[in-house]
Write a protein that holds these residues in place. Structure first.
Motif, PDB file in Angstrom:
ATOM      1  N   UNK A   1       0.832  -1.210   0.000  1.00 15.12           N
ATOM      2  CA  UNK A   1       0.000   0.000   0.000  1.00 15.12           C
ATOM      3  C   UNK A   1       0.863   1.255   0.000  1.00 15.12           C
ATOM      4  N   UNK A   2       1.978   1.229   0.737  1.00 13.51           N
ATOM      5  CA  UNK A   2       2.873   2.390   0.765  1.00 13.51           C
ATOM      6  C   UNK A   2       3.480   2.642  -0.609  1.00 13.51           C
ATOM      7  N   UNK A   3       3.976   1.591  -1.247  1.00  9.10           N
ATOM      8  CA  UNK A   3       4.562   1.761  -2.577  1.00  9.10           C
ATOM      9  C   UNK A   3       3.530   2.258  -3.583  1.00  9.10           C
ATOM     10  N   UNK A   4       2.343   1.687  -3.548  1.00  7.26           N
ATOM     11  CA  UNK A   4       1.284   2.129  -4.472  1.00  7.26           C
ATOM     12  C   UNK A   4       0.901   3.577  -4.189  1.00  7.26           C
ATOM     13  N   UNK A   5       0.796   3.944  -2.904  1.00  8.15           N
ATOM     14  CA  UNK A   5       0.445   5.324  -2.553  1.00  8.15           C
ATOM     15  C   UNK A   5       1.501   6.321  -2.992  1.00  8.15           C
ATOM     16  N   UNK A   6       2.777   5.968  -2.817  1.00  9.60           N
ATOM     17  CA  UNK A   6       3.854   6.870  -3.226  1.00  9.60           C
ATOM     18  C   UNK A   6       3.857   7.041  -4.742  1.00  9.60           C
ATOM     19  N   UNK A   7       3.660   5.957  -5.457  1.00 10.00           N
ATOM     20  CA  UNK A   7       3.632   6.044  -6.924  1.00 10.00           C
ATOM     21  C   UNK A   7       2.447   6.899  -7.381  1.00 10.00           C
ATOM     22  N   UNK A   8       1.278   6.675  -6.781  1.00 10.25           N
ATOM     23  CA  UNK A   8       0.100   7.466  -7.165  1.00 10.25           C
ATOM     24  C   UNK A   8       0.272   8.933  -6.779  1.00 10.25           C
ATOM     25  N   UNK A   9       0.913   9.204  -5.633  1.00  8.21           N
ATOM     26  CA  UNK A   9       1.178  10.581  -5.217  1.00  8.21           C
ATOM     27  C   UNK A   9       2.144  11.278  -6.152  1.00  8.21           C
ATOM     28  N   UNK A  10       3.160  10.539  -6.620  1.00  4.58           N
ATOM     29  CA  UNK A  10       4.098  11.115  -7.587  1.00  4.58           C
ATOM     30  C   UNK A  10       3.407  11.416  -8.914  1.00  4.58           C
TER      31      UNK A  10
END
Length: 138
Positions: free
Chosen positions: A12-21
């Protein structure tokens, strides 16, 4: 089984960071926009989805709950490091996002309260009087 909680949090953290970027690129900001918040929402949704499908054992649920609780202090620490003056100097995006989020939250709360057709919550029972100490102390 707690390792499943760590794995779910990491995904979830990796997906959230990618979506935030990606959101930052779309808005023209050279920063991650809401990646941690998106990750928290993904963690909640993934936990609910797994629990509804029966894929969440008790140990896994405890692991997700533990790491979800550990995630909140991380979000607070990251928010404390943000420089509001720089954000306001960088453009109107931060101000518009703040005003927009307050308006959306207010409208959502108003909508929920107006569409709730259930019974109102019952009154809380009166608290009993505290027990008095015996006289004389013996």
């Amino acid at each position: 089984m707690i390792i499943y909680g760590v794995a779910l949090l990491a995904i979830c953290t990796l997906a959230g960071v990618i979506m935030g970027d990606l959101l930052g690129v779309l808005l023209g900001v050279k920063s991650n926009v809401g990646g941690v918040g998106i990750a928290m929402i993904l963690l909640i949704c993934a936990r609910l989805w797994m629990h509804g499908r029966g894929g969440m054992t008790k140990d896994c649920e405890m692991g997700v709950g533990f790491w979800g609780a550990m995630y909140i202090p991380v979000v607070v620490a990251m928010a404390a490091q943000q420089n509001v003056v720089t954000a306001l100097h960088g453009g109107p995006v931060a101000v518009l996002a703040a005003i927009g989020s307050v308006v959306v939250c207010g409208c959502t709360i108003a909508l929920i309260s107006r569409t709730n057709k259930g019974e109102p919550l019952p009154d809380e029972p009166a608290e009993p009087a505290p027990m008095a100490a015996p006289a004389g102390g013996r």
